[in-house]
Design an enzyme around this catalytic site. Structure first.
Site: not given
Ligand SMILES: Cc1ncc(C[n+]2csc(CCOP(=O)(O)OP(=O)(O)O)c2C)c(N)n1
Ligand SMILES: [Mg+2]
Length: 386
Positions: A290, A299, A286
Site C-alpha cells: 500500500h 494479508y 496494486r
Molecule cells: C478519511 C481517511 N480515512 C482513512 C485513511 C487511511 N487510509 C489511507 S489510504 C486508505 C485506503 C484507500 O484505499 P483506496 O481508496 O482503494 O486507494 P489506494 O490506496 O488503493 O490507491 C486508507 C483507509 C485516510 N487516509 N483518510
C-alpha cells in the site's frame, strides 16, 4: 464504437442464466420494468500486446503512444528510487503506482492544461505528465509543504491524503466552471476504497444533478490497504455507482493505457461539451505494498500477485509497440538511461533543498495568526519570551 459488455473479464460474479430468467419472471408477473442499465467494459490491448478490437483514432499516432510509454517507464523508475530513499531514511511514507501506471498517465494525457486535476496520493503519473517536477513530489513526501507548490498547472489541486475528500472539491470546481461558463473539466482520481465514502457519493450526486463538467475516476486496484474489493462493495462493478447519480459509468481495463486514454478522451470531451459528468472505473491491480509503511505479504498470497504481474501495463504496451515496429531494444536502453539520469538529478535537487525552519509550519494557515499559535511560533523561532 468498439464496446463489449460481454468482454467482462474481471467481473467477480457475472449474472447467470438463472438470474436472468428470475428477473424476467418478475417482469412477466405484471410489474413493468421502468428502467434498465448497462455497464460497458473497454479493452483494446491484450496482456501479450495483441489487439482485441479496432484501435481508437489516436492510436495511429506513434509519437503519442511512445510518449505514454515513456511516461509510464519514468513513473516506475521514479517510484523505485523513492522507495530506496524511504528505506534509507531520506523520505517519509511513499505510495508507489506499481501495476497501475496506465491509469494516471492515460487519464492525464486526455486532459488539457486548463482543466483541473484533483489527485489522490497515488497519482504521481498524472502529476508528472502535467509538468510537476519529480523533486516537488519528493519534497512533499519528505515533509516539506513547498512540494505542493507544483510546477504543473497552477490551479491543479495538491495531493489528497484524506481518502475521497477530493471528490466534493471536484464537484465544486466543476460547479465553478459551469457558473463561469468556462469550457474546462475537473478530473478527480481516487481508489476503490474511496468509493465507499459518503464524500464520493455526495459529490457524484451533486455533479449529476447539476450536470457538472467532472470526470470521476476510480482506480480499482482491488485493495484498500488490507481490505479486498469483496469487502468494499456488494456491487458487481464500481462503475454502476454512477447510475444512481444519473450519469454514465464505464469500466476500462486499467492495465491497457489505450483503453484508459480512449475512455478519458470521450468522458472529458462529453463533460466539456456540457453533457455532464462521467465515471470511469479503471480495473488494475496494486502490485506493490500500500505504502512504504505496509507489508502486503501479511494479508495476501504471493501467487495472486504473481498472476497479476502477467497483466501489467508497461510490458503490455511495450509488446504492442515492438510488434508494430514503433519501439526497439536500443530505444529501450536509451530510455532506461534517460529515466535514471532524470530521477537522479531530481533526487540531487531534492536533497540539496535547505529544510524550512520549523516555525514556518504556522505560516499560510490564517490571515492573522491567533496569539496562541503566534506565541508557539515565536518560541520555535527562538524569539525571546513567549
Ligand atoms: C478519511 C481517511 N480515512 C482513512 C485513511 C487511511 N487510509 C489511507 S489510504 C486508505 C485506503 C484507500 O484505499 P483506496 O481508496 O482503494 O486507494 P489506494 O490506496 O488503493 O490507491 C486508507 C483507509 C485516510 N487516509 N483518510
Ligand atoms: Mg485501492
Amino acid at each position: 464504437m468498439f464496446w463489449s459488455s460481454t468482454n467482462y473479464q474481471h467481473g467477480r460474479h457475472n449474472r447467470s442464466r438463472s438470474d436472468d430468467v428470475a428477473s424476467k419472471k418478475m417482469a412477466d408477473g405484471g410489474l413493468p420494468v421502468v428502467a434498465r442499465f448497462e455497464v460497458r467494459h473497454r479493452n483494446y490491448l491484450a496482456p501479450d500486446g495483441s489487439i482485441n478490437r479496432p484501435l481508437p483514432a489516436f492510436a495511429s499516432d506513434a509519437n503519442l503512444l511512445v510518449s505514454l510509454y515513456r511516461a509510464m517507464v519514468l513513473l516506475r523508475s521514479f517510484d523505485r528510487k523513492a522507495v530506496a530513499l524511504q528505506r534509507t531514511g531520506r523520505l517519509g511514507t511513499y505510495a508507489v503506482s506499481l501495476g497501475q501506471e496506465a491509469v494516471s498517465v492515460g487519464i492525464a494525457s486526455a486532459m488539457r492544461s486548463e482543466d483541473v486535476l484533483l489527485p489522490s496520493y497515488r497519482d504521481n503519473g498524472a502529476l508528472l505528465w502535467r509538468g510537476v517536477n519529480p523533486e516537488e513530489i519528493l519534497l512533499f513526501w519528505g515533509g516539506d509543504e513547498r512540494g505542493n507548490h507544483f510546477s504543473g498547472p497552477v490551479e491543479d489541486f495538491p495531493f489528497c491524503v484524506p481518502v475521497g475528500s477530493q471528490a466534493p472539491h471536484a464537484a465544486g470546481v466543476g460547479y465553478a466552471f459551469k457558473l463561469r461558463k468556462e469550457p474546462r473539466v475537473a478530473v478527480c482520481l481516487f481508489g476503490d476504497g474511496a468509493t465507499s465514502k459518503g464524500d464520493v457519493y455526495e459529490a457524484m450526486n451533486f455533479a449529476g444533478v447539476h450536470k457538472l463538467p467532472v470526470v470521476f475516476v476510480a482506480t480499482n486496484n482491488q485493495w484498500a490497504i488490507s481490505v479486498p474489493l469483496r469487502l468494499q462493495t456488494g456491487c458487481e462493478t464500481l462503475a454502476q455507482k454512477a447510475i444512481a447519480a444519473g450519469f454514465i459509468g464505464e469500466q476500462v481495463d486499467g492495465s491497457d493505457v489505450v483503453a484508459v486514454r480512449a475512455a478519458a478522451e470521450e468522458a472529458v470531451a462529453a463533460a466539456r461539451d456540457g453533457q455532464g459528468p462521467r465515471f470511469i472505473e479503471a480495473l488494475a491491480y496494486r502490485l506493490g505494498d500500500h505504502t512504504t509503511s505496509d507489508d502486503a505479504s501479511r494479508y495476501r498470497q504471493e501467487a495472486e500477485v504473481q498472476a497479476r504481474w502477467r497483466e501489467e501495463p508497461i510490458a503490455r504496451l511495450r509488446a504492442f509497440l515492438v510488434g508494430q515496429k514503433m519501439w526497439s531494444k536500443a530505444e529501450e536502453e536509451r530510455l532506461a538511461a534517460e529515466c535514471h539520469e532524470r530521477v537522479e538529478a531530481a533526487v540531487e535537487r531534492y536533497l540539496a533543498t535547505e529544510p524550512r525552519r520549523p516555525e514556518t509550519m504556522f505560516d499560510h494557515l490564517y490571515a492573522e495568526l491567533p496569539e496562541v499559535y503566534a506565541a508557539q511560533r515565536r518560541e520555535l523561532a527562538g524569539e525571546g519570551d513567549v
